[in-house]
Structure formats: structure tokens, C-alpha cells
Design a protein around this motif. Structure first.
Motif, PDB file in Angstrom:
ATOM      1  N   LYS A   1      -2.907   3.705  13.598  1.00  0.00           N
ATOM      2  CA  LYS A   1      -4.132   2.571  13.358  1.00  0.00           C
ATOM      3  C   LYS A   1      -4.581   2.270  14.716  1.00  0.00           C
ATOM      4  CE  LYS A   1      -2.972  -2.007  12.897  1.00  0.00           C
ATOM      5  NZ  LYS A   1      -2.612  -3.057  12.521  1.00  0.00           N
ATOM      6  N   LYS A   2      -4.064   2.296  15.592  1.00  0.00           N
ATOM      7  CA  LYS A   2      -4.569   1.827  16.943  1.00  0.00           C
ATOM      8  C   LYS A   2      -5.695   3.201  17.449  1.00  0.00           C
ATOM      9  CE  LYS A   2      -1.221  -1.211  18.428  1.00  0.00           C
ATOM     10  NZ  LYS A   2       0.181  -1.403  19.444  1.00  0.00           N
ATOM     11  N   SER A   3      -5.194   4.324  16.988  1.00  0.00           N
ATOM     12  CA  SER A   3      -6.128   5.437  17.236  1.00  0.00           C
ATOM     13  C   SER A   3      -7.317   5.442  16.502  1.00  0.00           C
ATOM     14  CB  SER A   3      -5.278   6.570  16.921  1.00  0.00           C
ATOM     15  OG  SER A   3      -5.376   7.136  15.628  1.00  0.00           O
TER      16      SER A   3
ATOM     17  N   GLU B   1       0.897  -1.116   0.013  1.00  0.00           N
ATOM     18  CA  GLU B   1       0.112   0.004   0.069  1.00  0.00           C
ATOM     19  C   GLU B   1       0.897   1.462  -0.126  1.00  0.00           C
ATOM     20  OE1 GLU B   1      -3.477   0.409  -0.162  1.00  0.00           O
ATOM     21  OE2 GLU B   1      -3.285  -1.822  -0.802  1.00  0.00           O
ATOM     22  N   GLY B   2       2.219   1.204   0.183  1.00  0.00           N
ATOM     23  CA  GLY B   2       3.042   2.270   0.144  1.00  0.00           C
ATOM     24  C   GLY B   2       3.183   2.983   1.146  1.00  0.00           C
ATOM     25  N   LEU B   3       3.032   2.222   2.325  1.00  0.00           N
ATOM     26  CA  LEU B   3       2.956   2.813   3.619  1.00  0.00           C
ATOM     27  C   LEU B   3       4.574   2.916   4.247  1.00  0.00           C
ATOM     28  CD1 LEU B   3      -0.164   1.442   5.629  1.00  0.00           C
ATOM     29  CD2 LEU B   3       0.057   3.633   4.476  1.00  0.00           C
ATOM     30  N   LEU B   4       5.313   2.001   3.699  1.00  0.00           N
ATOM     31  CA  LEU B   4       6.834   2.082   4.069  1.00  0.00           C
ATOM     32  C   LEU B   4       7.632   2.405   2.920  1.00  0.00           C
ATOM     33  CD1 LEU B   4       6.250  -1.461   5.749  1.00  0.00           C
ATOM     34  CD2 LEU B   4       6.308   0.877   6.958  1.00  0.00           C
ATOM     35  N   PRO B   5       7.695   3.468   2.626  1.00  0.00           N
ATOM     36  CA  PRO B   5       8.409   3.994   1.195  1.00  0.00           C
ATOM     37  C   PRO B   5       9.995   3.779   1.276  1.00  0.00           C
ATOM     38  CG  PRO B   5       7.704   6.068   2.693  1.00  0.00           C
ATOM     39  CD  PRO B   5       7.101   4.977   3.252  1.00  0.00           C
ATOM     40  N   HIS B   6      10.636   3.727   2.481  1.00  0.00           N
ATOM     41  CA  HIS B   6      11.983   3.628   2.454  1.00  0.00           C
ATOM     42  C   HIS B   6      12.259   1.976   2.819  1.00  0.00           C
ATOM     43  CE1 HIS B   6      12.333   7.968   2.364  1.00  0.00           C
ATOM     44  NE2 HIS B   6      11.363   8.056   3.396  1.00  0.00           N
ATOM     45  N   ILE B   7      11.399   1.254   2.530  1.00  0.00           N
ATOM     46  CA  ILE B   7      11.788  -0.122   2.826  1.00  0.00           C
ATOM     47  C   ILE B   7      12.810  -0.689   1.674  1.00  0.00           C
ATOM     48  CG2 ILE B   7      10.150  -1.315   1.412  1.00  0.00           C
ATOM     49  CD1 ILE B   7       9.707  -3.281   3.830  1.00  0.00           C
ATOM     50  N   GLN B   8      13.969  -1.541   2.316  1.00  0.00           N
ATOM     51  CA  GLN B   8      14.888  -1.840   1.509  1.00  0.00           C
ATOM     52  C   GLN B   8      14.594  -3.213   0.777  1.00  0.00           C
ATOM     53  OE1 GLN B   8      18.444  -1.494   3.783  1.00  0.00           O
ATOM     54  NE2 GLN B   8      18.180   0.902   4.358  1.00  0.00           N
TER      55      GLN B   8
ATOM     56  N   ILE C   1      -6.715   3.584   6.922  1.00  0.00           N
ATOM     57  CA  ILE C   1      -5.600   3.276   6.105  1.00  0.00           C
ATOM     58  C   ILE C   1      -5.272   4.189   5.331  1.00  0.00           C
ATOM     59  CG2 ILE C   1      -4.230   1.400   4.526  1.00  0.00           C
ATOM     60  CD1 ILE C   1      -3.955   0.531   7.420  1.00  0.00           C
ATOM     61  N   LYS C   2      -6.534   4.615   4.389  1.00  0.00           N
ATOM     62  CA  LYS C   2      -6.144   5.668   3.221  1.00  0.00           C
ATOM     63  C   LYS C   2      -5.624   7.174   3.885  1.00  0.00           C
ATOM     64  CE  LYS C   2     -10.763   7.635   3.459  1.00  0.00           C
ATOM     65  NZ  LYS C   2     -10.699   8.849   3.909  1.00  0.00           N
ATOM     66  N   ASP C   3      -5.930   7.254   5.143  1.00  0.00           N
ATOM     67  CA  ASP C   3      -5.561   8.543   5.927  1.00  0.00           C
ATOM     68  C   ASP C   3      -4.049   8.353   6.531  1.00  0.00           C
ATOM     69  OD1 ASP C   3      -7.910  10.033   5.428  1.00  0.00           O
ATOM     70  OD2 ASP C   3      -8.929   9.044   7.220  1.00  0.00           O
ATOM     71  N   ILE C   4      -3.764   7.139   6.803  1.00  0.00           N
ATOM     72  CA  ILE C   4      -2.399   6.866   7.021  1.00  0.00           C
ATOM     73  C   ILE C   4      -1.538   6.773   6.148  1.00  0.00           C
ATOM     74  CG2 ILE C   4      -0.885   5.246   8.100  1.00  0.00           C
ATOM     75  CD1 ILE C   4      -3.170   4.038  10.074  1.00  0.00           C
ATOM     76  N   LYS C   5      -2.125   6.445   4.912  1.00  0.00           N
ATOM     77  CA  LYS C   5      -1.298   6.539   3.676  1.00  0.00           C
ATOM     78  C   LYS C   5      -0.881   7.894   3.248  1.00  0.00           C
ATOM     79  CE  LYS C   5      -0.515   4.945  -1.111  1.00  0.00           C
ATOM     80  NZ  LYS C   5       0.624   5.901  -1.152  1.00  0.00           N
ATOM     81  N   GLN C   6      -2.146   8.627   3.278  1.00  0.00           N
ATOM     82  CA  GLN C   6      -1.869  10.252   3.014  1.00  0.00           C
ATOM     83  C   GLN C   6      -0.737  10.865   3.953  1.00  0.00           C
ATOM     84  OE1 GLN C   6      -3.414  12.467   0.732  1.00  0.00           O
ATOM     85  NE2 GLN C   6      -1.445  13.086   1.118  1.00  0.00           N
ATOM     86  N   PHE C   7      -0.858  10.510   5.204  1.00  0.00           N
ATOM     87  CA  PHE C   7       0.229  11.081   6.023  1.00  0.00           C
ATOM     88  C   PHE C   7       1.581  10.518   5.748  1.00  0.00           C
ATOM     89  CE2 PHE C   7       2.794  10.697   9.987  1.00  0.00           C
ATOM     90  CZ  PHE C   7       2.649  11.762  10.504  1.00  0.00           C
ATOM     91  N   MET C   8       1.714   9.403   5.615  1.00  0.00           N
ATOM     92  CA  MET C   8       3.120   8.859   5.028  1.00  0.00           C
ATOM     93  C   MET C   8       3.662   9.391   3.915  1.00  0.00           C
ATOM     94  SD  MET C   8       3.870   6.990   7.544  1.00  0.00           S
ATOM     95  CE  MET C   8       5.406   6.566   7.248  1.00  0.00           C
TER      96      MET C   8
END
Length: 146
Positions: A56-58, A25-32, A62-69
């Protein structure tokens, strides 16, 4: 230090499939990735995962978390947008906490209520104390729950 998906899965008590989903989903953009496509998690990615799990616990979607990331990747120009999103979520969490504290006070009151009913063998005495003649330590629970 770099961690494998299994190590991160144990560290966060998350299934590896969830970590793969976050990556997809692109939430971890710096993953190697190693040559064979095996994911390796560095400290920056671990910290991003901590933020993702907190959001997520808050209750954030996911769509808003993705936007944040995505905003995090964009840089400093998105600080106000990130701040606004976090402020909105903070208010949502505070409202949920207030609601749950009311629920908790009702449960505390009812536990006390049934302790008394068990001790007395009936609810008659307790009912006679309602709504505003309860013991000093119980009255605030009742009032807050109602």
C-alpha cells in the motif's frame, strides 16, 4: 500468540476500521475468529499485514494487493506471477524515488539560493552564477534539478 484488533491497530498505527476493511476485502485470508466473530490476528496474519502495508505504501492499488494475496493462498504455482507483480511495483517505486530526489535537489538548491540572497540582501550575485558557475557543492544540485 494471537492479537486483538485493538492491539494490531496500535501495532500498525491503523484504524480498526481499516483492518475490518482488509478482512472484508479478503486481504487477510487466514484471520481467525472467536465464537462471537471477534477477529484474532496470529503471526501469519501479522506478517500478511506487514506485506499489505508495504505494498500500500508503495502505491499499489487495493485490487492488485488482493490479487497478490489471492496468489499467496493459491500456492507455489503463483510464484512467477507474484514475482512479476513485485518487480513491476519495485520499478514504479524506483522511478518515484528518482523523481523525488530531483525535487529534493531543487529544494536544497533553493534553500541555498535564498540563504545567499538573505546574506547578500539581493539575488543579483547569485543570478550572475547561474547556470554553471555555482559552488562545487551546489552545482550538482542545480544540474540535477533542472
Amino acid at each position: 500468540m494471537n492479537y486483538s484488533i485493538g492491539e494490531v491497530s496500535r501495532m500498525f498505527d491503523l484504524p480498526a476500521s481499516t483492518l475490518r476493511y482488509y478482512d472484508k476485502e479478503g486481504l487477510l485470508p487466514h484471520i481467525q475468529r472467536q465464537g462471537t466473530g471477534i477477529r484474532r490476528f496470529d503471526q501469519q496474519t501479522i506478517e500478511a499485514l506487514r506485506v499489505i502495508e508495504c505494498l500500500k505504501k508503495s502505491g499499489m492499488e487495493i485490487k492488485d494487493i488482493k490479487q497478490f494475496m489471492d496468489w499467496c493462498v493459491e500456492g507455489a504455482s503463483t510464484y512467477p506471477l507474484r514475482r512479476e507483480l513485485l518487480e513491476k511495483q519495485r520499478k514504479t517505486v524506483e522511478a518515484e524515488i528518482a523523481h523525488m530526489n530531483k525535487v529534493l535537489d531543487m529544494l536544497r538548491f533553493k534553500c541555498w539560493y535564498y540563504d545567499q540572497a538573505i546574506q547578500d540582501g539581493s539575488e543579483d550575485r547569485i543570478k550572475s552564477l547561474l547556470p554553471d558557475h555555482l559552488p562545487d557543492d551546489i552545482q550538482p544540485l542545480y544540474d540535477h534539478a533542472h
